[in-house]
Design an enzyme around this catalytic site. Sequence first.
Site, PDB file in Angstrom:
ATOM      1  N   ARG A 122      30.434  28.077  23.080  1.00 33.39           N
ATOM      2  CA  ARG A 122      29.315  27.920  24.036  1.00 33.39           C
ATOM      3  C   ARG A 122      29.694  27.070  25.246  1.00 33.39           C
ATOM      4  NH1 ARG A 122      26.781  27.583  19.120  1.00 33.39           N
ATOM      5  NH2 ARG A 122      25.556  29.437  18.642  1.00 33.39           N
ATOM      6  N   LYS A 144      31.218  31.345  39.983  1.00 35.45           N
ATOM      7  CA  LYS A 144      31.038  32.662  39.344  1.00 35.45           C
ATOM      8  C   LYS A 144      32.269  33.006  38.505  1.00 35.45           C
ATOM      9  CE  LYS A 144      29.431  35.239  42.993  1.00 35.45           C
ATOM     10  NZ  LYS A 144      29.057  36.563  43.501  1.00 35.45           N
ATOM     11  N   GLU A 186      38.744  37.862  54.024  1.00 31.46           N
ATOM     12  CA  GLU A 186      37.682  36.874  53.751  1.00 31.46           C
ATOM     13  C   GLU A 186      37.730  35.740  54.782  1.00 31.46           C
ATOM     14  OE1 GLU A 186      35.435  37.646  51.606  1.00 31.46           O
ATOM     15  OE2 GLU A 186      36.530  39.253  50.596  1.00 31.46           O
ATOM     16  N   LYS A 223      32.492  27.952  52.518  1.00 29.35           N
ATOM     17  CA  LYS A 223      31.941  28.516  51.277  1.00 29.35           C
ATOM     18  C   LYS A 223      31.139  27.448  50.535  1.00 29.35           C
ATOM     19  CE  LYS A 223      32.079  31.442  47.470  1.00 29.35           C
ATOM     20  NZ  LYS A 223      32.750  32.424  46.681  1.00 29.35           N
ATOM     21  N   GLU A 233      22.549  32.644  44.094  1.00 29.01           N
ATOM     22  CA  GLU A 233      22.402  33.856  44.904  1.00 29.01           C
ATOM     23  C   GLU A 233      20.950  34.261  45.110  1.00 29.01           C
ATOM     24  OE1 GLU A 233      25.163  36.620  42.872  1.00 29.01           O
ATOM     25  OE2 GLU A 233      26.412  36.352  44.643  1.00 29.01           O
ATOM     26  N   ARG A 237      23.112  32.986  50.107  1.00 29.13           N
ATOM     27  CA  ARG A 237      24.458  33.417  49.698  1.00 29.13           C
ATOM     28  C   ARG A 237      24.745  34.868  50.106  1.00 29.13           C
ATOM     29  NH1 ARG A 237      27.115  30.866  44.221  1.00 29.13           N
ATOM     30  NH2 ARG A 237      29.041  32.047  44.224  1.00 29.13           N
ATOM     31  N   ASN A 241      28.243  38.272  52.114  1.00 24.50           N
ATOM     32  CA  ASN A 241      28.546  39.702  51.994  1.00 24.50           C
ATOM     33  C   ASN A 241      28.818  40.355  53.341  1.00 24.50           C
ATOM     34  OD1 ASN A 241      28.681  40.625  49.276  1.00 24.50           O
ATOM     35  ND2 ASN A 241      26.555  39.971  49.093  1.00 24.50           N
ATOM     36  N   HIS A 244      30.970  43.381  53.720  1.00 24.63           N
ATOM     37  CA  HIS A 244      31.217  43.914  52.382  1.00 24.63           C
ATOM     38  C   HIS A 244      30.395  45.162  52.050  1.00 24.63           C
ATOM     39  CE1 HIS A 244      33.452  40.245  51.968  1.00 24.63           C
ATOM     40  NE2 HIS A 244      33.830  40.552  50.745  1.00 24.63           N
ATOM     41  N   HIS A 248      32.587  47.748  50.231  1.00 24.84           N
ATOM     42  CA  HIS A 248      32.345  48.234  48.859  1.00 24.84           C
ATOM     43  C   HIS A 248      32.178  49.750  48.844  1.00 24.84           C
ATOM     44  CE1 HIS A 248      30.835  43.978  47.693  1.00 24.84           C
ATOM     45  NE2 HIS A 248      32.116  44.122  47.429  1.00 24.84           N
ATOM     46  N   HIS A 260      41.308  45.311  49.252  1.00 28.45           N
ATOM     47  CA  HIS A 260      39.967  44.756  49.483  1.00 28.45           C
ATOM     48  C   HIS A 260      39.876  44.107  50.880  1.00 28.45           C
ATOM     49  CE1 HIS A 260      36.113  43.006  48.619  1.00 28.45           C
ATOM     50  NE2 HIS A 260      36.572  41.794  48.894  1.00 28.45           N
TER      51      HIS A 260
HETATM   52  P1  NAD Z   1      44.800  38.952  41.723  1.00 34.71           P
HETATM   53  O1  NAD Z   1      44.291  37.821  40.930  1.00 34.71           O
HETATM   54  O2  NAD Z   1      44.900  40.285  41.069  1.00 34.71           O
HETATM   55  O3  NAD Z   1      46.219  38.555  42.326  1.00 34.71           O
HETATM   56  C1  NAD Z   1      46.930  39.485  43.101  1.00 34.71           C
HETATM   57  C2  NAD Z   1      48.405  39.523  42.726  1.00 34.71           C
HETATM   58  O4  NAD Z   1      49.040  38.356  43.237  1.00 34.71           O
HETATM   59  C3  NAD Z   1      48.677  39.536  41.220  1.00 34.71           C
HETATM   60  O5  NAD Z   1      49.698  40.463  40.965  1.00 34.71           O
HETATM   61  C4  NAD Z   1      49.159  38.124  40.932  1.00 34.71           C
HETATM   62  O6  NAD Z   1      50.013  38.043  39.821  1.00 34.71           O
HETATM   63  C5  NAD Z   1      49.885  37.800  42.212  1.00 34.71           C
HETATM   64  N1  NAD Z   1      49.997  36.374  42.534  1.00 34.71           N
HETATM   65  C6  NAD Z   1      49.090  35.396  42.341  1.00 34.71           C
HETATM   66  N2  NAD Z   1      49.513  34.255  42.870  1.00 34.71           N
HETATM   67  C7  NAD Z   1      50.726  34.489  43.399  1.00 34.71           C
HETATM   68  C8  NAD Z   1      51.660  33.690  44.124  1.00 34.71           C
HETATM   69  N3  NAD Z   1      51.407  32.427  44.443  1.00 34.71           N
HETATM   70  N4  NAD Z   1      52.818  34.284  44.536  1.00 34.71           N
HETATM   71  C9  NAD Z   1      53.068  35.596  44.274  1.00 34.71           C
HETATM   72  N5  NAD Z   1      52.208  36.402  43.607  1.00 34.71           N
HETATM   73  C10 NAD Z   1      51.055  35.843  43.188  1.00 34.71           C
HETATM   74  O7  NAD Z   1      43.917  39.201  43.049  1.00 34.71           O
HETATM   75  P2  NAD Z   1      42.986  38.248  43.930  1.00 34.71           P
HETATM   76  O8  NAD Z   1      42.846  38.965  45.210  1.00 34.71           O
HETATM   77  O9  NAD Z   1      43.447  36.851  43.904  1.00 34.71           O
HETATM   78  O10 NAD Z   1      41.588  38.272  43.149  1.00 34.71           O
HETATM   79  C11 NAD Z   1      40.829  39.440  43.019  1.00 34.71           C
HETATM   80  C12 NAD Z   1      39.768  39.181  41.962  1.00 34.71           C
HETATM   81  O11 NAD Z   1      38.936  38.096  42.375  1.00 34.71           O
HETATM   82  C13 NAD Z   1      38.837  40.355  41.695  1.00 34.71           C
HETATM   83  O12 NAD Z   1      38.771  40.583  40.325  1.00 34.71           O
HETATM   84  C14 NAD Z   1      37.501  39.896  42.238  1.00 34.71           C
HETATM   85  O13 NAD Z   1      36.419  40.451  41.530  1.00 34.71           O
HETATM   86  C15 NAD Z   1      37.588  38.408  42.057  1.00 34.71           C
HETATM   87  N6  NAD Z   1      36.714  37.627  42.944  1.00 34.71           N
HETATM   88  C16 NAD Z   1      35.915  36.677  42.380  1.00 34.71           C
HETATM   89  C17 NAD Z   1      35.086  35.911  43.171  1.00 34.71           C
HETATM   90  C18 NAD Z   1      34.225  34.843  42.548  1.00 34.71           C
HETATM   91  O14 NAD Z   1      33.378  34.273  43.250  1.00 34.71           O
HETATM   92  N7  NAD Z   1      34.412  34.524  41.290  1.00 34.71           N
HETATM   93  C19 NAD Z   1      35.066  36.106  44.562  1.00 34.71           C
HETATM   94  C20 NAD Z   1      35.909  37.074  45.112  1.00 34.71           C
HETATM   95  C21 NAD Z   1      36.734  37.831  44.288  1.00 34.71           C
END
Ligand code: NAD
Length: 355
Positions: A122, A144, A186, A223, A233, A237, A241, A244, A248, A260
């Site tokens: 939990r 999130k 972003e 942010k 949200e 917030r 978007n 986006h 999307h 993205h």
């Molecule tokens: P990711 O986590 O898939 O990373 C992209 C690639 O970069 C991966 O192959 C990873 O291994 C590699 N990588 C990471 N750090 C590295 C580094 N320092 N050097 C070399 N390679 C590295 O992609 P992302 O764009 O970071 O995240 C996308 C995800 O984030 C999605 O699932 C999305 O839904 C989520 N997200 C969440 C929020 C939130 O508020 N929680 C907001 C936006 C996006």
Amino acid sequence: MRETIQISSRYGDYDVIVGRNVLTRKTLHIDCLAKAKKVAIISQKNILELHGEKLLKSLSIPKERLFIRTVQRSEKAKSIETCTRLWQELLKEGFSRDSLIVAFGGGVVGDLAGFVASTLLRGIPWLNIPTTLLAQVDASVGGKTGINVPQGKNLVGAFYPPKRVIVHTAFLDTLSKKELKSGLGEVLKYAIGIDQRVWLKCKRESFKATPSAGLVTACLRAKADVVTKDELEGGLRKILNLGHTLAHAIEGAAPAKMSHGEAVAVGLRYALALAFKHGVASSEYVSEALDLLGKAQLAKRPPSGLTFTKLLPFFAVDKKSEKGGLTWVLPTGPGQCKLVKGLDNNQLAKVYTEF
Ligand code: NAD
């Protein structure tokens, strides 16, 4: 240079420590780590190969208290199967509420590890050490966490902020161009319609190298301001978007055709065109914003063959589509925007076709 941004949250306040070289024993000096009988690092193999040594040195935890678990290097890691594996492995290792999870990776690792932390027993404490630009400027702040299910992305999750976020921007030096661009979408979103401090930083940034720690800090402040005012949200917030709604729809109608960040950049260009047409943005501002997008060398157009008719069904399922029609976030001036409802489809289609 090191800056600390304090985030207040109904689930517990936390600090975001940001700077080029801030992952140290000192910044990791936090109660939940000092007291933790066991610590699990959740990461990906490639990230550990590149930066694991730095993390282990900064954590300096005896081997018998430390568990390292890696997950797949794709969205597939954000699954109930990976969660089940991690829940079971950590329970088998005797993890309890005074244990700690450390997320070390991009948004995928952060969302997954945060969700595992929110559900195990939990809720156990976690730290987030984001390593991609997208995770550093966006995903790591706001609390999130979540996973994907067959019905869609991020549909199961929890608001569960970490105890601390450490944003060590030197990690960005090893990111591929594609991943950097994904985060830049972003960054430009904040600059164009959310926060003037980011706009000013972007004007000075060349975008030829890794983004400066100052720019990442400005994005995090932007942010943080928004999520502090609207943690769950409820309203404000929604401005995050910006760009986006089209992004999307592009990702839904033409999966994997664009990253993205590139889709967000196209979405920002479309939002600027709509704002101009709607009379809420001046031509001078729009052309300066387009210059910034051009400087970052992000995509200008949607994938070829993607007509407005193909996009329309995806607008309808957008999360900002409520009673009274879809809410569009329109940029109105450097770092400013407004929410507009009730734009008609003919108008949307006309601007899309011209653009
Ligand atoms: P990711 O986590 O898939 O990373 C992209 C690639 O970069 C991966 O192959 C990873 O291994 C590699 N990588 C990471 N750090 C590295 C580094 N320092 N050097 C070399 N390679 C590295 O992609 P992302 O764009 O970071 O995240 C996308 C995800 O984030 C999605 O699932 C999305 O839904 C989520 N997200 C969440 C929020 C939130 O508020 N929680 C907001 C936006 C996006």
